[in-house]
Motif scaffolding. Structure first.
Motif, PDB file in Angstrom:
ATOM      1  N   TYR A 198     -58.606  14.481   0.578  1.00  0.00           N
ATOM      2  CA  TYR A 198     -59.891  15.041   0.146  1.00  0.00           C
ATOM      3  C   TYR A 198     -59.708  15.961  -1.054  1.00  0.00           C
ATOM      4  CZ  TYR A 198     -62.247  13.433   4.440  1.00  0.00           C
ATOM      5  OH  TYR A 198     -62.794  12.681   5.449  1.00  0.00           O
ATOM      6  N   LEU A 199     -58.686  16.813  -0.994  1.00  0.00           N
ATOM      7  CA  LEU A 199     -58.444  17.758  -2.081  1.00  0.00           C
ATOM      8  C   LEU A 199     -58.220  17.036  -3.404  1.00  0.00           C
ATOM      9  CD1 LEU A 199     -57.875  20.630  -3.121  1.00  0.00           C
ATOM     10  CD2 LEU A 199     -55.501  20.335  -2.388  1.00  0.00           C
ATOM     11  N   LYS A 200     -57.473  15.947  -3.368  1.00  0.00           N
ATOM     12  CA  LYS A 200     -57.149  15.225  -4.593  1.00  0.00           C
ATOM     13  C   LYS A 200     -58.284  14.319  -5.073  1.00  0.00           C
ATOM     14  CE  LYS A 200     -52.136  15.101  -3.823  1.00  0.00           C
ATOM     15  NZ  LYS A 200     -50.976  14.222  -3.475  1.00  0.00           N
ATOM     16  N   ASP A 201     -58.991  13.684  -4.127  1.00  0.00           N
ATOM     17  CA  ASP A 201     -59.951  12.652  -4.503  1.00  0.00           C
ATOM     18  C   ASP A 201     -61.413  13.083  -4.476  1.00  0.00           C
ATOM     19  OD1 ASP A 201     -57.639  11.202  -4.513  1.00  0.00           O
ATOM     20  OD2 ASP A 201     -58.379   9.556  -3.277  1.00  0.00           O
ATOM     21  N   ASN A 202     -61.735  14.103  -3.671  1.00  0.00           N
ATOM     22  CA  ASN A 202     -63.137  14.501  -3.535  1.00  0.00           C
ATOM     23  C   ASN A 202     -63.199  15.940  -3.016  1.00  0.00           C
ATOM     24  OD1 ASN A 202     -65.868  14.829  -2.700  1.00  0.00           O
ATOM     25  ND2 ASN A 202     -66.094  12.607  -2.557  1.00  0.00           N
ATOM     26  N   GLN A 203     -63.167  16.889  -3.920  1.00  0.00           N
ATOM     27  CA  GLN A 203     -63.122  18.292  -3.512  1.00  0.00           C
ATOM     28  C   GLN A 203     -64.421  18.759  -2.854  1.00  0.00           C
ATOM     29  OE1 GLN A 203     -61.445  21.130  -6.201  1.00  0.00           O
ATOM     30  NE2 GLN A 203     -59.773  19.782  -6.814  1.00  0.00           N
ATOM     31  N   TYR A 204     -65.497  18.055  -3.110  1.00  0.00           N
ATOM     32  CA  TYR A 204     -66.747  18.358  -2.407  1.00  0.00           C
ATOM     33  C   TYR A 204     -66.556  18.173  -0.901  1.00  0.00           C
ATOM     34  CZ  TYR A 204     -71.563  17.755  -0.757  1.00  0.00           C
ATOM     35  OH  TYR A 204     -72.739  17.849  -0.057  1.00  0.00           O
ATOM     36  N   LEU A 205     -65.967  17.046  -0.508  1.00  0.00           N
ATOM     37  CA  LEU A 205     -65.696  16.806   0.913  1.00  0.00           C
ATOM     38  C   LEU A 205     -64.665  17.796   1.443  1.00  0.00           C
ATOM     39  CD1 LEU A 205     -65.558  12.896   1.003  1.00  0.00           C
ATOM     40  CD2 LEU A 205     -67.466  14.381   1.654  1.00  0.00           C
ATOM     41  N   TRP A 206     -63.678  18.110   0.647  1.00  0.00           N
ATOM     42  CA  TRP A 206     -62.642  19.067   1.041  1.00  0.00           C
ATOM     43  C   TRP A 206     -63.251  20.423   1.399  1.00  0.00           C
ATOM     44  CZ3 TRP A 206     -60.460  23.307  -1.954  1.00  0.00           C
ATOM     45  CH2 TRP A 206     -59.286  23.827  -1.407  1.00  0.00           C
ATOM     46  N   ARG A 207     -64.281  20.818   0.644  1.00  0.00           N
ATOM     47  CA  ARG A 207     -64.946  22.093   0.908  1.00  0.00           C
ATOM     48  C   ARG A 207     -65.887  22.023   2.104  1.00  0.00           C
ATOM     49  NH1 ARG A 207     -65.756  21.796  -4.682  1.00  0.00           N
ATOM     50  NH2 ARG A 207     -67.959  21.323  -4.336  1.00  0.00           N
ATOM     51  N   LYS A 208     -66.490  20.870   2.327  1.00  0.00           N
ATOM     52  CA  LYS A 208     -67.586  20.780   3.292  1.00  0.00           C
ATOM     53  C   LYS A 208     -67.172  20.380   4.710  1.00  0.00           C
ATOM     54  CE  LYS A 208     -70.998  21.728   0.479  1.00  0.00           C
ATOM     55  NZ  LYS A 208     -71.827  22.946   0.679  1.00  0.00           N
ATOM     56  N   LEU A 209     -66.049  19.712   4.849  1.00  0.00           N
ATOM     57  CA  LEU A 209     -65.756  19.085   6.132  1.00  0.00           C
ATOM     58  C   LEU A 209     -64.647  19.761   6.914  1.00  0.00           C
ATOM     59  CD1 LEU A 209     -66.009  15.295   5.248  1.00  0.00           C
ATOM     60  CD2 LEU A 209     -67.821  16.936   5.797  1.00  0.00           C
ATOM     61  N   SER A 210     -64.709  19.571   8.223  1.00  0.00           N
ATOM     62  CA  SER A 210     -63.648  19.972   9.137  1.00  0.00           C
ATOM     63  C   SER A 210     -62.976  18.721   9.680  1.00  0.00           C
ATOM     64  CB  SER A 210     -64.212  20.780  10.310  1.00  0.00           C
ATOM     65  OG  SER A 210     -64.805  21.972   9.857  1.00  0.00           O
ATOM     66  N   ILE A 211     -61.672  18.799   9.872  1.00  0.00           N
ATOM     67  CA  ILE A 211     -60.882  17.655  10.339  1.00  0.00           C
ATOM     68  C   ILE A 211     -60.163  18.049  11.620  1.00  0.00           C
ATOM     69  CG2 ILE A 211     -59.053  16.021   9.756  1.00  0.00           C
ATOM     70  CD1 ILE A 211     -59.511  17.057   6.770  1.00  0.00           C
ATOM     71  N   THR A 212     -60.389  17.296  12.685  1.00  0.00           N
ATOM     72  CA  THR A 212     -59.692  17.510  13.948  1.00  0.00           C
ATOM     73  C   THR A 212     -59.045  16.196  14.355  1.00  0.00           C
ATOM     74  OG1 THR A 212     -61.458  19.065  14.571  1.00  0.00           O
ATOM     75  CG2 THR A 212     -59.926  18.389  16.302  1.00  0.00           C
ATOM     76  N   VAL A 213     -57.781  16.247  14.775  1.00  0.00           N
ATOM     77  CA  VAL A 213     -57.060  15.030  15.121  1.00  0.00           C
ATOM     78  C   VAL A 213     -56.426  15.169  16.502  1.00  0.00           C
ATOM     79  CG1 VAL A 213     -55.324  13.344  14.408  1.00  0.00           C
ATOM     80  CG2 VAL A 213     -56.507  14.719  12.670  1.00  0.00           C
ATOM     81  N   VAL A 214     -56.692  14.206  17.369  1.00  0.00           N
ATOM     82  CA  VAL A 214     -56.101  14.170  18.707  1.00  0.00           C
ATOM     83  C   VAL A 214     -55.567  12.767  18.962  1.00  0.00           C
ATOM     84  CG1 VAL A 214     -56.477  14.446  21.180  1.00  0.00           C
ATOM     85  CG2 VAL A 214     -57.640  15.973  19.570  1.00  0.00           C
ATOM     86  N   GLU A 215     -54.254  12.642  19.059  1.00  0.00           N
ATOM     87  CA  GLU A 215     -53.586  11.356  19.293  1.00  0.00           C
ATOM     88  C   GLU A 215     -54.062  10.275  18.319  1.00  0.00           C
ATOM     89  OE1 GLU A 215     -53.762  10.443  23.503  1.00  0.00           O
ATOM     90  OE2 GLU A 215     -52.005  11.696  23.852  1.00  0.00           O
ATOM     91  N   GLY A 216     -54.133  10.647  17.059  1.00  0.00           N
ATOM     92  CA  GLY A 216     -54.514   9.696  16.028  1.00  0.00           C
ATOM     93  C   GLY A 216     -56.001   9.454  15.886  1.00  0.00           C
ATOM     94  N   ARG A 217     -56.788  10.068  16.737  1.00  0.00           N
ATOM     95  CA  ARG A 217     -58.245   9.965  16.652  1.00  0.00           C
ATOM     96  C   ARG A 217     -58.751  11.108  15.785  1.00  0.00           C
ATOM     97  NH1 ARG A 217     -60.686  10.762  21.900  1.00  0.00           N
ATOM     98  NH2 ARG A 217     -62.472   9.569  21.126  1.00  0.00           N
ATOM     99  N   VAL A 218     -59.408  10.766  14.694  1.00  0.00           N
ATOM    100  CA  VAL A 218     -59.844  11.757  13.715  1.00  0.00           C
ATOM    101  C   VAL A 218     -61.330  12.043  13.901  1.00  0.00           C
ATOM    102  CG1 VAL A 218     -60.107  12.263  11.261  1.00  0.00           C
ATOM    103  CG2 VAL A 218     -58.116  10.975  12.061  1.00  0.00           C
ATOM    104  N   LEU A 219     -61.661  13.306  14.106  1.00  0.00           N
ATOM    105  CA  LEU A 219     -63.051  13.739  14.198  1.00  0.00           C
ATOM    106  C   LEU A 219     -63.417  14.491  12.925  1.00  0.00           C
ATOM    107  CD1 LEU A 219     -65.732  14.257  15.731  1.00  0.00           C
ATOM    108  CD2 LEU A 219     -64.650  16.313  16.694  1.00  0.00           C
TER     109      LEU A 219
END
Length: 204
Positions: free
Chosen positions: A63-84
């Motif tokens: 996100y940081l490299k390709d779309n900083q808008y998303l990098w600023r706006k989103l939260s990323i949570t990962v559990v056993e390869g499942r990305v929320l």
């Protein structure tokens, strides 16, 4: 309060360099004895927790490299390869792009769950209230002896609580959901929690 798996504002290289110093960042074992202890106590185990952290960092960096808008706006949570993915953006295009970039970040990803909200203004986010809701729920499940709270990650966006993790039983999931629903200001509860016995579980 964002869940402990959420990192958003720091580039990948800096995160990796300072990982042992970050409070609450589960799974980066090198030089972080306390974090390793927490990860080992989770249902997913220390190895999966570390791999999940790696996936999270890769998506964050993508996100940081390709779309900083998303990098600023989103939260990323990962559990056993499942990305929320959670947060608020202004267009459906941005929402779809969040999914596309997440999948492109790592071949270890097993699922991308896009719960990103779209509004007319991407700035419509009551962060203070959402943080208070998350804090209250975290406290409630931590003091419930019938819930293994360490296995749950919590994100709250505009009054909607999103849950992901691994539950000991259907009854435990129900208890967590009930705790969430009675908190003032909660509009709905969305659970992506799996049972620890779910046959879909795979090592990351």
């Amino acid at each position: 309060m964002r869940s402990f798996t959420h990192l958003r504002f720091v580039p990948l290289v800096f995160l990796l360099a300072t990982a042992p110093l970050l409070n609450g960042c589960v799974g980066l074992a090198v030089g972080a004895g306390a974090a390793v202890g927490v990860a080992a106590a989770e249902e997913r185990g220390a190895k999966n927790a570390a791999n999940d952290k790696g996936i999270q960092l890769l998506i964050n960096d993508k996100y940081l490299k390709d779309n900083q808008y998303l990098w600023r706006k989103l939260s990323i949570t990962v559990v056993e390869g499942r990305v929320l993915l959670t947060g608020v953006v202004g267009t459906e295009f941005s929402r779809d792009e969040a999914t596309r970039l997440a999948w492109a970040a790592s071949d270890r990803i097993q699922e991308v769950i896009n719960e990103v909200q779209v509004t007319n203004s991407g700035d419509l986010l009551d962060s203070a209230n959402d943080s208070w809701i998350t804090t209250q729920l975290r406290a409630k499940i931590a003091t419930d002896k019938n819930i293994v709270d360490i296995n749950y990650s919590i994100e709250t966006v505009n009054g909607t609580i999103y849950l992901i993790g691994l539950a000991q039983s259907d009854d435990e999931i129900q208890r967590v959901t009930e705790h969430a629903r009675i908190i003032k200001g909660v509009r709905r509860v969305v659970s992506h929690v799996w049972l620890k016995t779910d046959p879909r579980r795979r090592p990351v």
